[in-house]
Write a protein that holds these residues in place. Structure first.
Motif, mmCIF file in Angstrom:
data_model
loop_
_atom_site.group_PDB
_atom_site.id
_atom_site.type_symbol
_atom_site.label_atom_id
_atom_site.label_comp_id
_atom_site.label_asym_id
_atom_site.label_seq_id
_atom_site.Cartn_x
_atom_site.Cartn_y
_atom_site.Cartn_z
ATOM 1 N N MET A 28 0.854 -1.182 0.000
ATOM 2 C CA MET A 28 0.000 0.000 0.000
ATOM 3 C C MET A 28 0.897 1.242 0.000
ATOM 4 N N TYR A 29 0.729 2.068 -1.010
ATOM 5 C CA TYR A 29 1.490 3.305 -1.129
ATOM 6 C C TYR A 29 0.584 4.469 -0.772
ATOM 7 N N THR A 30 1.041 5.340 0.129
ATOM 8 C CA THR A 30 0.263 6.516 0.510
ATOM 9 C C THR A 30 1.146 7.754 0.415
ATOM 10 N N LYS A 31 0.503 8.881 0.177
ATOM 11 C CA LYS A 31 1.233 10.147 0.113
ATOM 12 C C LYS A 31 0.339 11.243 0.681
ATOM 13 N N LYS A 32 0.865 11.974 1.645
ATOM 14 C CA LYS A 32 0.116 13.089 2.225
ATOM 15 C C LYS A 32 0.234 14.278 1.291
ATOM 16 N N SER A 33 -0.876 14.985 1.113
ATOM 17 C CA SER A 33 -0.845 16.152 0.220
ATOM 18 C C SER A 33 0.098 17.205 0.794
ATOM 19 N N GLY A 34 0.871 17.796 -0.070
ATOM 20 C CA GLY A 34 1.837 18.809 0.336
ATOM 21 C C GLY A 34 3.180 18.238 0.757
ATOM 22 N N HIS A 35 3.330 16.915 0.759
ATOM 23 C CA HIS A 35 4.598 16.283 1.122
ATOM 24 C C HIS A 35 5.118 15.469 -0.064
#
Length: 51
Positions: A28-35
Motif C-alpha cells: 500500500m502506497y500513501t502520500k500526504k498532500s503537500g509532502h
C-alpha cells in the motif's frame, strides 16, 4: 548455487497442484498532500490450502 535446467521449470499441472501454505502480500502506497515523501506498507496474509 547452480540451477539445473530440467528442475528449474514446472509444468502448469505441477504449479497449480501445490499444497501447503499460500502467501499473499499487499503493498500500500500513501502520500500526504503537500509532502514529497511516500509511505509504503506491506501486509502479508498466510493461509493454509483447503485441499
Amino acid at each position: 548455487m547452480k540451477i539445473l535446467p530440467k528442475s528449474a521449470r514446472e509444468t502448469k499441472a505441477e504449479f497449480f497442484g501445490k499444497k501447503g501454505w499460500t502467501l499473499h502480500t499487499i503493498l500500500m502506497y500513501t502520500k500526504k498532500s503537500g509532502h514529497q515523501e511516500l509511505g509504503i506498507h506491506a501486509y502479508d496474509h498466510w493461509s493454509m490450502d483447503a485441499h
